[in-house]
Design an enzyme around this catalytic site. Structure first.
Site, PDB file in Angstrom:
ATOM      1  N   ARG A 114       0.811  -1.220   0.000  1.00 41.95           N
ATOM      2  CA  ARG A 114       0.000   0.000   0.000  1.00 41.95           C
ATOM      3  C   ARG A 114       0.840   1.264   0.000  1.00 41.95           C
ATOM      4  O   ARG A 114       0.366   2.329  -0.346  1.00 41.95           O
ATOM      5  CB  ARG A 114      -0.911   0.028   1.231  1.00 41.95           C
ATOM      6  CG  ARG A 114      -1.875  -1.142   1.313  1.00 41.95           C
ATOM      7  CD  ARG A 114      -2.531  -1.202   2.672  1.00 41.95           C
ATOM      8  NE  ARG A 114      -1.492  -1.442   3.684  1.00 41.95           N
ATOM      9  CZ  ARG A 114      -1.641  -1.190   4.976  1.00 41.95           C
ATOM     10  NH1 ARG A 114      -2.754  -0.676   5.440  1.00 41.95           N
ATOM     11  NH2 ARG A 114      -0.660  -1.457   5.823  1.00 41.95           N
TER      12      ARG A 114
ATOM     13  N   GLU B 140       6.572   7.490  11.910  1.00 40.72           N
ATOM     14  CA  GLU B 140       6.419   8.631  12.810  1.00 40.72           C
ATOM     15  C   GLU B 140       7.517   9.620  12.478  1.00 40.72           C
ATOM     16  O   GLU B 140       8.694   9.275  12.512  1.00 40.72           O
ATOM     17  CB  GLU B 140       6.600   8.205  14.272  1.00 40.72           C
ATOM     18  CG  GLU B 140       5.421   7.557  14.894  1.00 40.72           C
ATOM     19  CD  GLU B 140       5.635   7.293  16.388  1.00 40.72           C
ATOM     20  OE1 GLU B 140       6.778   7.394  16.893  1.00 40.72           O
ATOM     21  OE2 GLU B 140       4.643   6.974  17.047  1.00 40.72           O
TER      22      GLU B 140
ATOM     23  N   GLN C  96       6.070  26.514  15.473  1.00 37.89           N
ATOM     24  CA  GLN C  96       5.810  27.019  14.122  1.00 37.89           C
ATOM     25  C   GLN C  96       6.314  26.002  13.109  1.00 37.89           C
ATOM     26  O   GLN C  96       7.409  25.461  13.258  1.00 37.89           O
ATOM     27  CB  GLN C  96       6.541  28.353  13.931  1.00 37.89           C
ATOM     28  CG  GLN C  96       6.351  28.978  12.565  1.00 37.89           C
ATOM     29  CD  GLN C  96       7.051  30.344  12.474  1.00 37.89           C
ATOM     30  OE1 GLN C  96       7.072  31.107  13.421  1.00 37.89           O
ATOM     31  NE2 GLN C  96       7.602  30.639  11.322  1.00 37.89           N
ATOM     32  N   ASP C  97       5.515  25.725  12.082  1.00 36.88           N
ATOM     33  CA  ASP C  97       5.920  24.861  10.975  1.00 36.88           C
ATOM     34  C   ASP C  97       6.020  25.706   9.710  1.00 36.88           C
ATOM     35  O   ASP C  97       5.176  26.573   9.461  1.00 36.88           O
ATOM     36  CB  ASP C  97       4.898  23.750  10.730  1.00 36.88           C
ATOM     37  CG  ASP C  97       4.980  22.620  11.745  1.00 36.88           C
ATOM     38  OD1 ASP C  97       5.779  22.708  12.686  1.00 36.88           O
ATOM     39  OD2 ASP C  97       4.234  21.645  11.580  1.00 36.88           O
TER      40      ASP C  97
ATOM     41  N   ARG D 153      19.350  28.088  -0.157  1.00 37.41           N
ATOM     42  CA  ARG D 153      18.660  28.942   0.811  1.00 37.41           C
ATOM     43  C   ARG D 153      19.516  28.956   2.073  1.00 37.41           C
ATOM     44  O   ARG D 153      19.734  27.934   2.699  1.00 37.41           O
ATOM     45  CB  ARG D 153      17.269  28.412   1.115  1.00 37.41           C
ATOM     46  CG  ARG D 153      16.319  28.500  -0.079  1.00 37.41           C
ATOM     47  CD  ARG D 153      14.898  28.158   0.351  1.00 37.41           C
ATOM     48  NE  ARG D 153      13.992  28.134  -0.771  1.00 37.41           N
ATOM     49  CZ  ARG D 153      13.206  29.142  -1.128  1.00 37.41           C
ATOM     50  NH1 ARG D 153      13.236  30.278  -0.457  1.00 37.41           N
ATOM     51  NH2 ARG D 153      12.399  29.024  -2.156  1.00 37.41           N
TER      52      ARG D 153
ATOM     53  N   HIS E 241      21.047  31.135   7.331  1.00 37.00           N
ATOM     54  CA  HIS E 241      20.204  32.022   8.128  1.00 37.00           C
ATOM     55  C   HIS E 241      20.053  31.525   9.565  1.00 37.00           C
ATOM     56  O   HIS E 241      20.164  30.329   9.833  1.00 37.00           O
ATOM     57  CB  HIS E 241      18.784  32.096   7.553  1.00 37.00           C
ATOM     58  CG  HIS E 241      18.716  32.430   6.112  1.00 37.00           C
ATOM     59  ND1 HIS E 241      17.875  31.782   5.249  1.00 37.00           N
ATOM     60  CD2 HIS E 241      19.378  33.347   5.368  1.00 37.00           C
ATOM     61  CE1 HIS E 241      18.010  32.290   4.033  1.00 37.00           C
ATOM     62  NE2 HIS E 241      18.920  33.235   4.077  1.00 37.00           N
TER      63      HIS E 241
ATOM     64  N   LYS F 112      15.571  24.013  15.022  1.00 40.26           N
ATOM     65  CA  LYS F 112      14.763  23.539  13.897  1.00 40.26           C
ATOM     66  C   LYS F 112      14.861  22.026  13.766  1.00 40.26           C
ATOM     67  O   LYS F 112      15.910  21.444  14.023  1.00 40.26           O
ATOM     68  CB  LYS F 112      15.248  24.175  12.589  1.00 40.26           C
ATOM     69  CG  LYS F 112      15.085  25.677  12.539  1.00 40.26           C
ATOM     70  CD  LYS F 112      15.641  26.249  11.262  1.00 40.26           C
ATOM     71  CE  LYS F 112      15.481  27.758  11.225  1.00 40.26           C
ATOM     72  NZ  LYS F 112      16.097  28.339  10.023  1.00 40.26           N
TER      73      LYS F 112
ATOM     74  N   HIS G 136      21.555  27.940   9.386  1.00 41.91           N
ATOM     75  CA  HIS G 136      20.989  26.819   8.650  1.00 41.91           C
ATOM     76  C   HIS G 136      20.844  27.203   7.187  1.00 41.91           C
ATOM     77  O   HIS G 136      20.543  28.348   6.850  1.00 41.91           O
ATOM     78  CB  HIS G 136      19.616  26.449   9.218  1.00 41.91           C
ATOM     79  CG  HIS G 136      18.922  25.410   8.402  1.00 41.91           C
ATOM     80  ND1 HIS G 136      17.807  25.686   7.631  1.00 41.91           N
ATOM     81  CD2 HIS G 136      19.208  24.108   8.184  1.00 41.91           C
ATOM     82  CE1 HIS G 136      17.431  24.581   6.999  1.00 41.91           C
ATOM     83  NE2 HIS G 136      18.265  23.617   7.319  1.00 41.91           N
TER      84      HIS G 136
ATOM     85  N   TYR H  51       9.969  22.283   7.905  1.00 41.97           N
ATOM     86  CA  TYR H  51      10.673  22.331   9.177  1.00 41.97           C
ATOM     87  C   TYR H  51       9.824  22.913  10.285  1.00 41.97           C
ATOM     88  O   TYR H  51       8.941  23.720  10.061  1.00 41.97           O
ATOM     89  CB  TYR H  51      12.002  23.062   9.064  1.00 41.97           C
ATOM     90  CG  TYR H  51      11.972  24.465   8.520  1.00 41.97           C
ATOM     91  CD1 TYR H  51      12.103  25.557   9.370  1.00 41.97           C
ATOM     92  CD2 TYR H  51      11.861  24.704   7.160  1.00 41.97           C
ATOM     93  CE1 TYR H  51      12.123  26.852   8.870  1.00 41.97           C
ATOM     94  CE2 TYR H  51      11.873  25.990   6.654  1.00 41.97           C
ATOM     95  CZ  TYR H  51      12.011  27.067   7.527  1.00 41.97           C
ATOM     96  OH  TYR H  51      12.023  28.343   7.031  1.00 41.97           O
TER      97      TYR H  51
ATOM     98  N   LYS I 242      19.083  38.963  -1.014  1.00 40.20           N
ATOM     99  CA  LYS I 242      19.446  39.114   0.400  1.00 40.20           C
ATOM    100  C   LYS I 242      20.649  38.240   0.749  1.00 40.20           C
ATOM    101  O   LYS I 242      21.559  38.667   1.453  1.00 40.20           O
ATOM    102  CB  LYS I 242      18.238  38.757   1.279  1.00 40.20           C
ATOM    103  CG  LYS I 242      18.514  38.798   2.776  1.00 40.20           C
ATOM    104  CD  LYS I 242      17.266  38.510   3.593  1.00 40.20           C
ATOM    105  CE  LYS I 242      17.026  37.024   3.663  1.00 40.20           C
ATOM    106  NZ  LYS I 242      15.958  36.651   4.603  1.00 40.20           N
ATOM    107  N   ASP I 243      20.670  37.010   0.236  1.00 43.14           N
ATOM    108  CA  ASP I 243      21.766  36.090   0.550  1.00 43.14           C
ATOM    109  C   ASP I 243      23.061  36.483  -0.158  1.00 43.14           C
ATOM    110  O   ASP I 243      24.145  36.178   0.326  1.00 43.14           O
ATOM    111  CB  ASP I 243      21.383  34.658   0.203  1.00 43.14           C
ATOM    112  CG  ASP I 243      20.334  34.102   1.166  1.00 43.14           C
ATOM    113  OD1 ASP I 243      20.115  34.712   2.238  1.00 43.14           O
ATOM    114  OD2 ASP I 243      19.735  33.065   0.850  1.00 43.14           O
TER     115      ASP I 243
END
Length: 182
Positions: free
Chosen positions: A23, A28, A46-47, A58, A61, A71, A118, A131, A168-169
């Site tokens: 299937r 978890e 927060q997710d 990315r 930061h 995180k 990160h 995250y 920005k990066d």
């Protein structure tokens, strides 16, 4: 779940126990009791989720001060190279990084404690990245270091001509500019 300590104290790879049959699969992705048993006691509040194309980097930061965030990161679709950089000034591993391949296929997660930058690079055509954070985002507490800072020397596994980063990066600071973030 298997909790694997990395060479930098506090950064942990989490491998879920996956149950597969005709299937599909089940696992978890988070179990508070298992995390606490393995020393991760953060309460996530927060997710976040992003989708990016091949070559996107990315990061790097973090949030500073009272807004610092731990995180728990994972990939829902595709493959990334995920990176955590220690910027705890009093740490023996200050400026060192851990790089781990996370993918929808390997289902690994990475726990990144407070006091770390990160970032990630997308190694597949696209990637959906999710995250959890243990503190709410605050724009005024943002801090970043250039993805290509030579003091950190991360191999993002992307050819230079294929790298895509935000404006920005491109103008972020260097490791030498890390403030005392205790």
């Amino acid at each position: 779940m298997n909790f694997i300590k990395t060479e930098i104290d506090g950064v942990v790879i989490i491998e879920p126990k996956v149950f597969e049959d005709a299937r599909g699969y089940f696992f978890e992705s988070y179990n508070e009791a298992e995390f606490v048993k393995n020393g991760i006691t953060n309460k996530f509040v927060q997710d976040n989720q992003s989708k990016s194309s091949y070559g996107v980097i990315r990061g790097l930061h973090c949030q500073l001060g009272e807004h610092a965030q731990a995180k728990l990161v994972r990939v829902l679709e595709g493959k990334v190279l995920d990176v955590a950089v220690d910027i705890r000034k009093d740490s023996p591993t200050f400026g060192k990084h851990v790089a781990v391949e996370l993918s929808a296929e390997n289902k690994r997660q990475l726990f990144i404690p407070r006091g770390f930058l990160h970032g990630f690079s997308v190694l597949s055509e696209t990637a959906v990245f999710a995250y959890k954070c243990d503190n709410l985002y605050c724009k005024d507490a943002e801090f970043g270091i250039r993805y290509d800072d030579p003091e950190i020397a991360i191999n993002w596994q992307i050819p230079t001509d294929k790298i895509m980063v935000s404006d920005k990066d491109k103008i972020a600071k260097g490791l030498k500019d890390v403030p005392d973030n205790r």
